[in-house]
Design an enzyme around this catalytic site. Structure first.
Site, PDB file in Angstrom:
ATOM      1  N   SER A 134      67.416  60.235  53.152  1.00  0.00           N
ATOM      2  CA  SER A 134      67.954  59.168  52.306  1.00  0.00           C
ATOM      3  C   SER A 134      68.126  59.636  50.877  1.00  0.00           C
ATOM      4  O   SER A 134      67.354  60.463  50.373  1.00  0.00           O
ATOM      5  CB  SER A 134      66.989  57.971  52.332  1.00  0.00           C
ATOM      6  OG  SER A 134      67.288  57.043  51.320  1.00  0.00           O
TER       7      SER A 134
ATOM      8  N   TYR B  36      59.161  53.826  51.225  1.00  0.00           N
ATOM      9  CA  TYR B  36      60.251  54.256  52.103  1.00  0.00           C
ATOM     10  C   TYR B  36      60.767  55.627  51.673  1.00  0.00           C
ATOM     11  O   TYR B  36      60.932  56.537  52.495  1.00  0.00           O
ATOM     12  CB  TYR B  36      61.385  53.235  52.071  1.00  0.00           C
ATOM     13  CG  TYR B  36      62.626  53.709  52.795  1.00  0.00           C
ATOM     14  CD1 TYR B  36      62.669  53.748  54.180  1.00  0.00           C
ATOM     15  CD2 TYR B  36      63.751  54.129  52.083  1.00  0.00           C
ATOM     16  CE1 TYR B  36      63.802  54.201  54.855  1.00  0.00           C
ATOM     17  CE2 TYR B  36      64.883  54.578  52.742  1.00  0.00           C
ATOM     18  CZ  TYR B  36      64.903  54.608  54.125  1.00  0.00           C
ATOM     19  OH  TYR B  36      66.021  55.068  54.778  1.00  0.00           O
TER      20      TYR B  36
END
Length: 319
Positions: free
Chosen positions: A131, A156
């Site tokens: 990501s 995350y």
């Protein structure tokens, strides 16, 4: 006659996974789709995502959790995969702040389970979905793969960076070929309902206010789903040893600019509910994709205006 290439796609019922599955099947490959159907968003939508694939002879759906080591090992042993695209993960920056240990369990331990099975059963290549959040809070750009990424600002993001480090360990220790795809703000048909463009569009069409955190000038590198899938397919087909590559559009656009594009496309006016900036949200993402272009020929083609138009067409008929 040799059999078609057999690909495992984890997270296959999701937005990116189901679009990738359709693309691989259209190219004549066999696909095993693995998904736990985590209730982060409704299973009915995930089943719709897989609608066309479920009736295709070359597709098999396996309902399983990536943390189930014995089940994942058996799947690899019995299927002889030519490559894996590992998309399965708990998603969302803000939810990760509430359940950091669960995110670590799924996104780090579960990823290790997949890498271990791939290594044990001689799977030639793995593509791991990382990501853009690993870059943390930045004031400059565009972001390059060689930039420091040791200060993530959400659990995350930390789990995705940890996944990259685990990937490198498996490459170094076991020779597993892994490409880590740092994905920048994917959008388009089948987009998750919690993500900005879809959430904004649905609320605008319903006449409801749309939540904007901060001043609306946060910048995002929105990447159309078909461009992203093109990159993932190219990564499946190329052995790069170990690589980390940005998959983005290479442009930054503010939240307010996106809202204006949605207003124009949907022909409705937005009512904005201004809210405080959220912990864990970075102020900008912006990709330098030159490394992916050189390694894979990755070349995003869909403008944001065109991508929003295609998304709006799907939203009117989400089959």
């Amino acid at each position: 006659m040799s059999r078609p290439a057999r690909i495992l796609v984890t997270g296959a019922a999701g937005f990116i996974g189901s679009t990738l599955v359709d693309r691989l099947l259209a190219e004549g490959r066999e696909v095993v789709g693995l998904d736990s159907f985590d209730p982060f968003y409704p299973e009915a939508q995930k089943q719709r995502n897989l609608g066309s694939a479920l009736g295709t002879a070359g597709f098999r759906l396996v309902r399983e959790d990536i943390r189930s080591a014995d089940a994942i090992d058996s799947l690899f042993r019995d299927s002889r995969f030519d490559s894996v695209v590992h998309l399965a993960a708990l998603a969302g920056v803000r939810p990760s702040l509430e359940r950091p240990s669960v995110y670590a369990d799924v996104n780090v331990y579960g990823t290790s389970v997949v890498f271990e099975a791939a290594s044990r059963h001689d799977c030639p290549r793995v593509v791991f979905a990382s990501s853009s959040s690993v870059y943390g809070e930045r004031e400059d750009g565009p972001f390059r793969e060689t930039d420091p990424v040791e200060r993530p600002i959400s659990p995350y993001a930390a789990t995705k960076r940890a996944g990259e480090l685990v990937a490198h360990t498996f490459h170094h220790a076991h020779g597993l070929s892994i490409t880590c795809a740092r994905i920048f703000t994917a959008y388009g048909p089948r987009q998750r309902p919690d993500l900005a463009i879809r959430k904004f569009a649905e609320r605008m069409l319903a006449g409801a206010p749309i939540p904007v955190f901060g001043d609306g000038h946060s910048l995002r590198d929105f990447t159309y789903i078909d461009d992203l899938v093109d990159g993932l397919v190219k990564a499946i087909d190329r052995d790069l040893g170990f690589a980390i590559l940005n998959f983005g559009a290479g442009r930054k656009v503010s939240v307010l600019e996106v809202i204006e594009m949605l207003e124009k496309t949907l022909q409705v006016s937005a009512r904005i509910e201004w809210l405080p900036a959220q912990t864990g949200d970075v102020r900008r993402t912006w990709s330098d994709t030159s490394a992916a272009r050189e390694a894979l020929g990755f070349e995003p083609r869909i403008s944001l205006e065109e991508g929003i138009r295609r998304f709006a067409d799907w939203l009117g008929d989400p089959r």
